[in-house]
Structure formats: C-alpha cells, structure tokens
Design a protein around this motif. Structure first.
Motif, PDB file in Angstrom:
ATOM      1  N   ASP A 168     -10.305  40.508  38.658  1.00 24.20           N
ATOM      2  CA  ASP A 168      -9.050  40.347  37.910  1.00 24.20           C
ATOM      3  C   ASP A 168      -9.294  40.110  36.433  1.00 24.20           C
ATOM      4  O   ASP A 168      -8.750  39.155  35.848  1.00 24.20           O
ATOM      5  N   GLU A 169     -10.068  40.933  35.798  1.00 21.24           N
ATOM      6  CA  GLU A 169     -10.324  40.739  34.365  1.00 21.24           C
ATOM      7  C   GLU A 169     -10.973  41.991  33.804  1.00 21.24           C
ATOM      8  O   GLU A 169     -11.666  42.712  34.530  1.00 21.24           O
ATOM      9  N   SER A 170     -10.757  42.228  32.504  1.00 26.92           N
ATOM     10  CA  SER A 170     -11.533  43.266  31.846  1.00 26.92           C
ATOM     11  C   SER A 170     -12.994  42.883  31.903  1.00 26.92           C
ATOM     12  O   SER A 170     -13.341  41.701  31.868  1.00 26.92           O
ATOM     13  N   SER A 210      -8.215  47.581  39.439  1.00 28.05           N
ATOM     14  CA  SER A 210      -6.814  47.692  39.011  1.00 28.05           C
ATOM     15  C   SER A 210      -6.495  46.774  37.843  1.00 28.05           C
ATOM     16  O   SER A 210      -5.572  47.040  37.086  1.00 28.05           O
ATOM     17  N   ALA A 211      -7.221  45.666  37.672  1.00 33.48           N
ATOM     18  CA  ALA A 211      -6.936  44.743  36.567  1.00 33.48           C
ATOM     19  C   ALA A 211      -7.970  44.856  35.459  1.00 33.48           C
ATOM     20  O   ALA A 211      -8.022  44.026  34.569  1.00 33.48           O
ATOM     21  N   ASN A 261      -8.999  46.416  32.237  1.00 29.35           N
ATOM     22  CA  ASN A 261      -8.399  47.190  31.160  1.00 29.35           C
ATOM     23  C   ASN A 261      -9.430  47.726  30.188  1.00 29.35           C
ATOM     24  O   ASN A 261      -9.125  48.494  29.299  1.00 29.35           O
ATOM     25  N   LEU A 262     -10.662  47.295  30.338  1.00 28.26           N
ATOM     26  CA  LEU A 262     -11.704  47.619  29.368  1.00 28.26           C
ATOM     27  C   LEU A 262     -13.052  47.388  30.034  1.00 28.26           C
ATOM     28  O   LEU A 262     -13.221  46.425  30.782  1.00 28.26           O
ATOM     29  N   ILE A 263     -14.000  48.279  29.802  1.00 23.08           N
ATOM     30  CA  ILE A 263     -15.395  48.038  30.192  1.00 23.08           C
ATOM     31  C   ILE A 263     -16.220  48.279  28.939  1.00 23.08           C
ATOM     32  O   ILE A 263     -16.272  49.405  28.443  1.00 23.08           O
ATOM     33  N   ASP A 264     -16.832  47.245  28.389  1.00 21.56           N
ATOM     34  CA  ASP A 264     -17.595  47.457  27.150  1.00 21.56           C
ATOM     35  C   ASP A 264     -19.046  47.809  27.476  1.00 21.56           C
ATOM     36  O   ASP A 264     -19.432  47.899  28.646  1.00 21.56           O
ATOM     37  N   LYS A 284      -8.476  52.666  35.852  1.00 22.96           N
ATOM     38  CA  LYS A 284      -7.378  53.134  35.000  1.00 22.96           C
ATOM     39  C   LYS A 284      -7.796  54.311  34.141  1.00 22.96           C
ATOM     40  O   LYS A 284      -8.977  54.446  33.799  1.00 22.96           O
ATOM     41  N   PRO A 339      -7.580  55.147  30.820  1.00 23.95           N
ATOM     42  CA  PRO A 339      -8.381  54.958  29.603  1.00 23.95           C
ATOM     43  C   PRO A 339      -9.809  54.500  29.913  1.00 23.95           C
ATOM     44  O   PRO A 339     -10.763  54.912  29.244  1.00 23.95           O
ATOM     45  N   ASP A 351     -11.737  57.547  31.157  1.00 21.11           N
ATOM     46  CA  ASP A 351     -12.067  58.420  30.024  1.00 21.11           C
ATOM     47  C   ASP A 351     -13.337  57.930  29.344  1.00 21.11           C
ATOM     48  O   ASP A 351     -14.222  58.711  28.976  1.00 21.11           O
ATOM     49  N   ARG A 352     -13.405  56.613  29.159  1.00 20.52           N
ATOM     50  CA  ARG A 352     -14.548  56.013  28.463  1.00 20.52           C
ATOM     51  C   ARG A 352     -15.829  56.150  29.295  1.00 20.52           C
ATOM     52  O   ARG A 352     -16.876  56.497  28.767  1.00 20.52           O
ATOM     53  N   LEU A 353     -15.710  55.883  30.610  1.00 19.35           N
ATOM     54  CA  LEU A 353     -16.895  55.985  31.468  1.00 19.35           C
ATOM     55  C   LEU A 353     -17.487  57.389  31.422  1.00 19.35           C
ATOM     56  O   LEU A 353     -18.690  57.571  31.547  1.00 19.35           O
TER      57      LEU A 353
END
Lengths: 573, 573
Positions: free
Chosen positions: B469-471, B502-503, B505-508, B535, B537, B540-542
């Motif tokens: 449950d977190e980016s 699902s939660a 929002n970002l993978i750096d 998700k 976006p 797309d990044r991966l």
C-alpha cells in the motif's frame, strides 16, 4: 532476551565448537595477512601515520565480535571513510600534527557515539534516505577522488587536496618532478595487481588448484606486491634513491588514548562525524545484508549500528581512526569460510602480533605500492551501470546521481553526500506534490471505473468521480485544493464530487485541513463532497477528527455504490 | 502572452475605468491611514528607525502593482518578517548602528533576488514543504515571542533578546524599573484596541451604521489609539515625564540606497534571507489564495514570487526593509473594496505624502502605543485549534508542531522553522518507509481480494498474493526486500509470489534495483515473481528498463487473472 539482543555474541558462543573454530582460524589468518597493506594504505590516505591503520584493525574487531550481528563482516579502516576523515580533518589541522591525530580520535569517538545512539533509538531506517543512485554516485565519485589523490604517490610527486579542483592543478604543476624509480615501482605493482585480479584465478586453476583456493590466492595480490616490492626496496636500498617508503612504524600494542574534550573541536567535527557514520553504516549494512542472505542468515540493522558504534568508540580509545565494515576484507573473510565473528577476533590477534613484532620488516615498503593497492581495490566501486540505468529509467534519479557525482568531485565528499540526499528527498516530494489524478467513468457492463480521457466510459453530468493516485499530505494538500476548485469552476452543472481514495494510503493533518476547506468551499458552491473506497487505516484515522461529521456527503464503500446512489432514478425528472 | 505572464498589470490596466478607480481610491486612502502606525511599529520591532517602515510602504507597493497577481494583496513590513529581520541582524551589528541599517538593506536585496529566482525557475511548490502544523506552530510561537518582546515597550523598561530564554530574564530583572506613566498609556491603548476590535462593530451597528462600514471603522482602532495618545502625549508633554516617544522622523521621500556589496555580510545573511523569503511567501500566498477564492479570482504562486521579489528589491534600493503581503493591511484593503492592485499604488502615494509632510505630527506618539498595536494584531495568530487537531489526529504532525513551537520560542525563529520543516519531511519519509502491506486471499463468490488476517478468504498454499500500500521508492526499497524475504523464508512451500501494485503510484530507480534483487533471489529459491494491477504510468516507466524481460513471472492485469492462471487445474495432481 534483551541481553541477547544487545550482545549477539550470546547467540552463537554457546554453540561454538572445534569445527567452527577451525574454519574461523583459517579465515582469520588469511584476513590478517590481507589487511596489513590495506590498513597502512588507508591510514596514509587519511593523512595519518601508517601505524594508526594497524591500531584500528585490532581492538575495534574485538568490539564487533561482541556486539555485531553479521557472521562474516570484517571491520577496519576503509577507503571511503579514510577519504572522508582526511576531508574532515584537513581544515582543522596540518596532516601529521599532534592536533590532526587528536582530531582523528575525536572523529572516531563522535562517530561511535552517534552510531550507538542511532542503534539504541532504532534509527537504522535513516540509512534508507540514501537512495541507490545517490550511494552509487557518491561511491563512484569518491573512488575517482581517491584514485586522483593516489596518483601523486604513484608518480612520486606531492599532490594534495580533497577535490578535483585542488588535486588536478596540483598534479599538473608537479608533472616535471616525476620520480622515475617510484613510477616504475608503482606501475609494476599496479600491473601485478591487475593481472592477478583478472587472470590469477584462471591460471592457478589451470595449474591444478581447486577453484575456491585459486580465487582466494588471486585476491591476495596485494600481499605478494607488498612482499616483492619490500624485498626489492630493501635489496636496492631504494630509499636512498629518493623512493618514499613507509619508514619506522612504532612496535608494540595499541596505546590507550583519551580523545581531547575540546568543545569547539567537537562542534567542528559533529557534522562530518554524522555524515561519516551514515555513509559507513550504509556501506557496511548493505554488504552485511547481501552476504547474510547468501547463507540465509539475517542481520539486525539497528544492532549493527551498536556494533559499528562500539568499534569506533574502541578505535577512539586505542589510537585508531574511524572504522566500518570493509568491502574487500569482508569478501575475503566470507570466501575464506568464516563462520562466526570469532574470525574477526582471530584476525585482530594476528594484526596485534604483527604490530608487536614485525613492523620493522615494513620499513622499506614503498608508499607507491600502497597507492597501487588502494587504486586497484577502489576502482571496482565506479559503477557505470547504475548511471546508465538511472538515465534510461528516471531523469530525476539521474539528476540526483549526477549532482552527487559532480559535487563530490568538485566540492568534496561532504557537499556531495548532503546535496545528493537533499536532492533525492526534494525530488521525491516534488513528484508526490503533483499527484496524478483522473476523472473516471463507468466501463459499460462492469463495475469498473476508468479514466474518461483514456477509455470510452459512461459519465454523469451532475457527478464528478475523481481518483487521486497518491497519499494526501502536506506537499500536495494545496495541489488537491487547486485540482478540485478547477474541477468545479469548469463544470458549473456539478452537484456532487466523489473523491476516490483507493490509492490514498495516508492523510496527514495538512491534507485534513485542506479537506475541511474543500468541503466548506464546495458547500458554498452547493456541491456535495463524497468519499469512496477509503482504506481501513485511513478511515480509522479520520474518525479521530470530526471531519466525517462535517462532510456534506457520504463515505461509500465502492465507487460503484456511489454511482448507484447518485445516478438519476427512473422516477425522477 | 509572456509579457502578460511576467507583467500581470497588462491584464487589468487596459480595462481600468472610473468605477474601478473610485473603489481603489477609497480602499487606498483607508489603507494609508491604517498602515502608518503598523509600519512604524514593525520597523521598531526589527530594531530599525521608525521611518524605515514608512519607506518600505511606498515604492515596494508600486513594484507589486506592476508584478503581482493578487487583486487585493497589500504589501509592506509585517510582524513575522520584522521579528525574523531583527533575529538575523542582531548577531551582525548593534541595532541603530550604520552596519545594522546596511545589513537590513542587504537582507531585503538577497530576499528579493531569491524570490525572483524562485519565481523564474517556478519553484513556488517549495512552499508546500511547510506543512500546516509547522506553519501554524511557527506563527503561534512567533506571536508569543513578539508579544514578549513588546512587553518591555508596554512597561517602559528595556527588554532585549530574540528568544524566551533571553527575553524572560531580561524582563524579570527590570520589573522594578516599570515606568508607570508608560504603563498607563500602554495599557490604555491596549484596552481601547481590544474593545474596538471586539465590540466596535456591534456598537457602531446599533448606532445605525451599515455593517460593512461599522466593521471597517472597528478595524481602524490603531488609528484612533495613535491620534488620541499622540494628542495626550503632546498636551501633557509626556516625553519630559520619561515616556519613550517616536521622536524626530526625517521628512522627505525615500532615499536612494545602495546595499553594500560585502561578500562576508552576504554570506552571513544568505540563509536568513532564504528562510525569510520562504516564510514571507507562504504567509502572503496563502492569504492571497484565500481572498482570491472568495471573489472566484486566481493568483499564480510563481508570479507572486516575482511580485514579492520585485517589492523586496525595490525596498533594498529605497531605504526599506524586507516586505511581504501583510495580513491585517490586506484584510482592510479587501474589506474596503479594493478592485485592482492600483489600490496599493494609491496607498503608496498616500504614505509618500505623509512621509513628505506630516512626520513632525508623529513626534509625540508613545512607543508603548505601537507596542499595543503590535500585540493586539499579532495575538490573533496564536492558533490553539490546530494544536488540538494535530494532537487528536496524528501524533507525528503534533510532534512536528510541538518541536517547531518549542525551538522557535527557545532557540529563535530560524532554528524553529528549519527544525519544523526537517522534522515533518523526516516523519513523512519514515511513515512511507514502512509501508502497510497485506497478504490477501479471494473473497468467496467474488473477484475481490482482501487481507487474510481481517477476512475469511480462500488462499493457495503455493502462491502468495502480497499487496503493497505505498509507492515504492528509496526510503522503503529495503523494507520491501525484507518483507518478501521474510515471506518466502516462512513459507518454504511457496512457488509463486504475486505483488499487487494497485496502490503503487511510483517506482523509482532504488526500488527498481530492489525489484531486480528480489527477482534474482526468488529465482535462486525457485520462486516465481509476478506483478499484478500495475498502473499505466508505472508500467510505461518499467518499459524503459529491461526489468520486464528479466522478470521470472508475468504481469497480470488483475489479481483475479493471476489467481485463475496460478490455481491448480482440475487435471493436475
């Protein structure tokens, strides 16, 4: 249990037996031989007398045996900390002066205190604030700095400085003073080290040695280089030819030292000690975790802080310098089959014996050879792959990495690490401060809601379903307000707004204030605010405020439930 | 368009007409009368000559008229910035000295440069890093500090200092020197101001005035207090009785001043100027946004930076001090019906006229009255509600607020704001560094997955479904690894792990590195790693990395799709 947590030695010592001792003894002896040239080299890199490196490889290892949780970590002076130590001390005193030595002890003491306190307060998570690209960039840049600083030793000229801006001109102006014999010794050892590292294992394997032993011997290149060049230096009396040698190293056990209590000195060294502690901890704990995982063991980051802190405290009181888990010595310890931290204690005894009896043998060891040892071991830290990965994957990670590298090279290690950490935190906050949000509609024939811009979906003209893809907190609270006010300003026919919170993992007090404000403003505009899909923990927290009482609308379990409730009924106009 | 963006005056000046001018003229005149006592008071609070406050209320207003986007913001010296100015300058020079005056100009100049640069680089979002509890705590504590600093003026004793630690003892030791006439004047004005603020509007309303006018007059209490006490002071010649009065104020227009270019002075003032700029901007922009919203107008935070920056630059060159949008003067401007920034220019002309002609009338104004004016206006900033809300809602927000308040009171404004911001960022990172995660299972008869600990759900023994449950970013990358390694260590029968995103929002890049490591380690343990509900976006990044190629398992669109694929088939054993 508490005793076991803070004295991990109690978990393994009761089960200690002859088999484990045999393995540890072998590993300890191999490490002893390996760490002698390294320890001398890193002390010189830090601007300290060579013997300080030996002192720092004795009692700190015993402290780690008592307090450390990694079975294979080998503690001692390491290149990065030596570089940071030199950078921290040189504004305070001239290398070699009494004050410089004192300051090194204070730095180790402060670093020890900081690490132990962080461990006791369970602040190990602080290390997580260093992102991978920042660590990688910092290590790469430090490796380049260290190599540049060793070029002087390899060429037999004096080059000083802690940034490329200082080092490069200093090297260039002294190019005409290159000492050819030193260069020959330096280049020769460099070649020997590179060849043994690259082809040693394969060649020894072909000669019939088993692969493990061959690999281990290939790693002991520095020992061969030291022995051979010391013999050459002694035989040809290179010192009289002007080759810088290690010279007299005092014989005897580490002295008992008392770091000076000087408030202004402590004050000056506090921030460097903090940075040094965090960097040392990160270097040590990442390696410890990696090796522990290979053997399906676990280490405790918070207890590691205590272990490394104890090592530094002991270093401060026994004439040492800041220490942490070293990369190459740990790998050798692991490969040599160390089973428990007792291997470290055995290595400590070995180094103590050598310091006690054999330092005169090191008199003729050329400094250039130590420069070669450092250079070959440090250049493995230059990590081009991460730079490429960051560039391709995320420009903001790349930016943090590039800034870390440039500032470390041009402004020094402290500026580099501080800027890197600040920038990666700022970029993360910036990214989360403008969260992705989407007005969604119902996919025909399902209960799923998707973005109206990406999919063909059903919508209701008097209801807006807005999904926010981020936790709501201070950095994006104002953005949330803006988003909602724009939404209602652009759609005057709106009567309901449903905020879909499926990706909201947290609502902090700032965001709660914004929700109050949004609720009030929407009420003024005769728009009802509803929430949907609020997660359990978030809902629990909201119940601690009176927001749910003031909310003009309802909290729906699912977006579809809100849709069913808010769509026009057949019997309504 | 670009010209309009950077010169917002072009958006409203072409449509300017007599009706707008009439409204602005009235508002401008009312503001003129109001700002005189305030401007004098804040200059004295900053340790500067009273006239500096007047100078800072002339040309900076014209600059804001050109560059500002808020229709109603009134720029000038404000209490918080005066406090911060005093705190920044007093370590550098003695109040009243030539150097102190110079340093005030440099502070305004640096602040102007910082604000303009932030505006041009669109860094307005930096203000979002100040969380509501931190701002509120900082304002409350500053209000208390300012009140404490004014007690000396009200009692007729000299109290100095910029923290409670300095102010309280200084006040206590001089309690025996209380000047009774000053106290009487001070207490009298305080009462007049409180009474007019609290009951003025109601009483005037009863006397038949319309409510708007009554409210406006009630707000002009300071003007009445100034006029009445100046007359008394003049009539009874209080100065000879030992009451401190404003004294000679030089007559004439603002001088052209050139801030000293002194590298060491600039260096010392850089951080204070940065803090002052950010605090001033936040105070101004929050108020500007609130008032703009009331009239359904919008302001541009980045252009506001340019506007406030220009005002400070002009202040630096016209004998002024740091300025920003002032709370009380803006509210009066708004209530008096200002329609465009021209009202500010009219007020500037008014103040200029008064400075040119009427300063001798202010000679007998007692300083104690200015202290009363400051105290009454500043105490409205003390915000107990937010303290209570933070306590009930979130302990970490409360902690950030409490630290901000305590450090501001005890260590000063700069320490307070820096600690508050750092702490709220650190706490946010800490909270997100240990994300909530849940092993989930299928709710019977549905396609929904819920936590196995909270619900009765179906599970598969060889597949673990883990919802994060977190980016995923640097602060929790290592935690993610730990979570997964613990999971597979505890369930040796596992063959598949499905990571439900699902939660996320970002993978750096740091988290991506961890995913690589997790994938490799799971592969070693013969466990296949799958992703689900990634998700758009994030996906797309991966695709910018080769992670999806190295992933041992698949990426499922939904968790249910993964369940259907991975559950044992009827025809399998």
């Amino acid at each position: 249990m508490l005793l076991k947590r803070y004295l991990p030695i109690l978990t393994w010592l009761p089960h200690y037996n002859a088999r484990l001792f045999g393995a540890d003894l072998l590993a300890g002896l191999i490490v002893t031989i390996m760490v002698i040239p390294q320890s001398l080299a890193y002390a010189i890199l830090a601007g300290l007398p060579a013997v300080v490196g030996l002192y720092a490889s004795i009692l700190p290892l015993l402290a780690y045996t008592l307090f450390g949780t990694s079975r294979t970590l080998a503690v001692g002076p390491v290149a990065i900390l030596a570089l940071m130590t030199g950078a921290a001390l040189s504004p305070i005193a001239a290398p070699g002066s009494e004050l410089y030595l004192q300051a090194a002890l204070v730095l180790a003491l402060l670093s020890g205190v900081i690490l132990v306190l962080m461990g006791l307060f369970r602040l190990g998570f602080f290390a997580n604030f260093l992102s991978h690209p920042v660590i990688s960039g910092f290590l790469s840049a430090s490796a380049i700095l260290i190599t540049a600083s060793q070029l002087g030793n390899l060429l037999g000229v004096s080059a000083s400085g802690h940034t490329l801006i200082e080092l490069v001109p200093s090297l260039i102006t002294s190019l005409d003073k290159i000492h050819l014999v030193t260069l020959a010794i330096g280049a020769g050892s460099l070649m020997l080290l590179v060849v043994m590292r690259r082809w040693g294992r394969m060649t020894l394997g072909r000669l019939g040695l088993n692969d493990g032993l061959a690999g281990l011997i290939a790693k002991t290149g520095p020992v061969f280089a030291v022995v051979i060049t010391t013999l050459i230096s002694w035989g040809f009396d290179l010192e009289t030819l002007g080759v810088a040698v290690v010279g007299d190293i005092p014989k005897g056990l580490p002295p008992l030292t008392l770091p000076a209590f000087d408030a202004s000195l402590w004050h000056q060294l506090l921030i460097p000690a903090l940075l040094l502690s965090v960097v040392g901890f990160v270097e040590s704990v990442s390696m410890g975790q990696m090796l522990a995982a290979k053997r399906r063991q676990r280490i405790s980051p918070n207890q590691e802080l205590v272990g490394l802190g104890a090592s530094n405290l002991v270093a401060a009181f026994s004439g040492g310098m800041p220490v942490t888990g070293g990369l190459s010595r740990t790998v050798i310890n692991f490969d040599a089959g160390a089973q428990t931290p007792a291997a470290g204690s055995i290595a400590a005894c070995g180094v103590a014996l050598i310091t006690l009896l054999m330092t005169p043998l090191l008199y003729h060891l050329p400094i250039a050879v130590l420069g070669a040892v450092i250079t070959v071991s440090i250049l493995t830290l230059v990590d081009i792959r991460m730079l490429r990965l960051a560039w391709g994957y995320s420009r903001s990670d790349f930016a943090a990495m590039a800034v870390t590298i440039l500032l470390t090279l041009l402004e020094g290690v402290e500026a580099g690490i501080v800027a890197g950490v600040s920038l990666s935190i700022a970029l993360f906050l910036y990214r989360t401060s403008r969260p992705h949000s989407a007005v969604v509609g119902l996919m025909a024939g399902s209960e799923h809601f998707r973005s109206v811009t990406r999919h063909e979906v059903e919508t209701l003209s008097h209801v807006a379903f807005l999904r926010i893809d981020e936790s709501l907190y201070f950095a994006n609270a104002r953005y949330l307000e803006d988003t909602l006010y724009n939404l209602i300003a652009n759609r005057p026919e709106l009567e309901h707004v449903v905020l879909i919170c499926s990706a909201v993992n947290l609502i902090d007090a700032s965001a709660l204030e914004s929700l109050y404000a949004i609720n009030a403003r929407l009420k003024d505009s005769k728009v009802t605010l509803h929430l949907a899909e609020v997660k359990g923990p978030v809902m629990d927290r909201l119940k601690h405020s009176d927001f749910l009482d003031t909310l003009t609308g309802r909290v729906f379990l699912s977006t579809y439930a809100a849709w069913k409730e808010l769509r026009p009924r057949p019997d309504q106009p």
